[in-house]
Design a protein around this motif. Structure first.
Motif: not given
Length: 436
Positions: A87-96, A102-106, A136-141
């Motif tokens: 299973v591959v889970k990507f962070a959402p592609d949304v505005e910074p 949403w605290g995605m990096q956290e 896990n990078e800013p806006s890319d995880a």
């Protein structure tokens, strides 16, 4: 959207799969004469019909052929063919700014921390999926996990109002997890502190206007439903409803304050323990016999009751609770105590007072408004078939309609029942609603 999915699939095929093979995450080559070839890659996006989620997830099936020199292996042309499911889970592609709110990096940071530093030390998490790759990078995880369905785990077909057999195994598993966390906290403070210090605050920071409106109106929907129900109105006094509204005014802020740890009862919690993040094993008759938690993005240090009340308020229905609450709570508590004793090696006489049944029940009662707060804006998603678009702002009128109307009478009844539960527990235990 289509371009993003194409980008994801290209990354899975051209980078991820070769990386997993090269680093022997899928299969280990013990014989230097073995040659591994990627035969095929099948990618299927996970639908929101499966579970509510902010991330973008894919089921990936990888076919690998293994050939050994000078040996005739089984299979066509001397190859052994093996299938691997991930299973591959990507962070959402949304505005910074939304990514940050949403605290995605956290969230991705907490999940990676759990797989790397917490799960190896907590026995109840040993059956959780295995992490095969992450960054896990800013806006890319992204996180890549083993597919737990290969081990016989399944998600419940029901998103809400789980049957009693599911509820019992789910609360037992939660109690087991909490018991082992308490044992670690009290017997190896350094190891526990090391875990706790790695967790990031992934919730209750900033909030979108839409979500704030849903929360505020959701609580008003709950109390209004009590006021307009003859039966419930006879149970819950108007003074209590007004006090509940006063205490929970500014719901998001209330949830954040309630989520803060209070000693000595605070431990590391899952943070979002409900049907979406629980898998089950079943017997031949389809009865749930075991539960497993997954998705550790909201791991946090707080009262264990944020987990139990979140589950009760969002994944159980009032009809089952009315008949079986004592059985459900006892199953949780007995599992917690049994797990604690087993992991700590302490005698029962040494169990701290705050873990005794009556004190834990009071803690549950005090935190049930937290569960109501989550449910007041989340049950609409679970009971309604309409799939929300999280990547676009909604008109205020549409958000108001969603908060007040989605799910109809069914959601009204569930929210109303939670308010009744809160009142009856506070009345029975002689507790006052706390203003935080």
């Amino acid at each position: 959207m289509a371009e993003l999915r194409k980008k994801h699939k290209t990354w899975i095929k051209e980078f991820l799969t070769p990386n997993l093979v090269e680093n022997q995450k899928l299969i280990t080559c013990k014989n230097p004469k073995e040659h591994i070839e990627i035969e095929a890659i099948e990618i299927k996006e996970m639908s929101l019909e499966v579970a509510f989620m902010l991330t973008v997830c894919y089921f990936v099936k990888i076919s690998i052929k293994i050939r050994t020199e000078h040996e005739q292996c089984e299979g066509e042309d001397g190859y052994d063919e093996t299938l691997f499911d991930i299973v591959v889970k990507f962070a959402p592609d949304v505005e910074p700014d939304l990514y940050e709110i949403w605290g995605m990096q956290e969230k991705f940071g907490n999940e990676i921390t759990t797989y790397e530093h917490i799960a190896p030390k907590i026995e109840s998490l040993s059956k959780s999926p295995k992490c095969l790759y992450s960054h896990n990078e800013p806006s890319d995880a992204v996180i890549v996990l083993s597919d737990f369905s290969n081990d016989g785990w399944k998600m419940s077909k029901l998103k809400v109002n789980l049957p009693l057999d599911h509820i019992i195994v789910a609360v037992k598993e939660l109690g087991r997890f909490h018991g082992q966390m308490y044992a670690l906290k009290l017997t190896d403070a350094d190891a526990f502190q090391s875990m706790k210090s790695r967790l990031l605050n992934s919730r209750f920071g900033e909030v979108t206007d839409e979500w704030n409106i849903c929360l505020e109106l959701g609580i008003r929907r709950a109390t209004y439903s009590v006021r307009t129900s003859i039966e419930s109105r006879e149970i819950v006094p108007e003074t209590f409803l007004k006090r509940l509204e006063e205490v929970m005014y500014g719901v998001y802020d209330y949830l954040g304050k309630r989520n803060r740890p209070i000693e000595p009862i605070a431990i590391i919690c899952h943070g979002d323990y409900l049907r979406n993040n629980i898998a089950f094993r079943y017997d031949v008759d389809g009865k749930a016999i075991e539960a497993m938690m997954f998705d550790f993005q909201t791991m946090c240090y707080s009262s264990p009751m944020i987990d139990l009340t979140t589950f009760i308020a969002n994944s159980t229905g009032w009809k089952v609770r009315n008949k079986h609450f004592s059985e459900i709570f006892s199953a949780y508590h007995e599992s917690l105590i049994g797990s604690f004793i087993q992991a700590s090696k302490w005698e029962e006489s040494k169990i701290p007072e705050y873990l005794k049944y009556d004190n834990m029940l009071k803690e549950y009662a005090c935190y049930l408004p937290f569960g109501l707060g989550i449910a007041s804006a989340f049950l609409q998603f679970l009971h309604d078939k309409e799939t929300p678009n999280f990547e676009q702002k909604s008109p205020i009128k549409e958000t108001i309609r969603f908060a007040l109307d989605k799910g109809g009478d069914v959601v009204d009844a569930e929210l109303r029942a939670l308010v009744v539960d809160i009142y009856q527990l506070h009345d029975k235990l002689d507790l006052n609603l706390e203003k935080l």
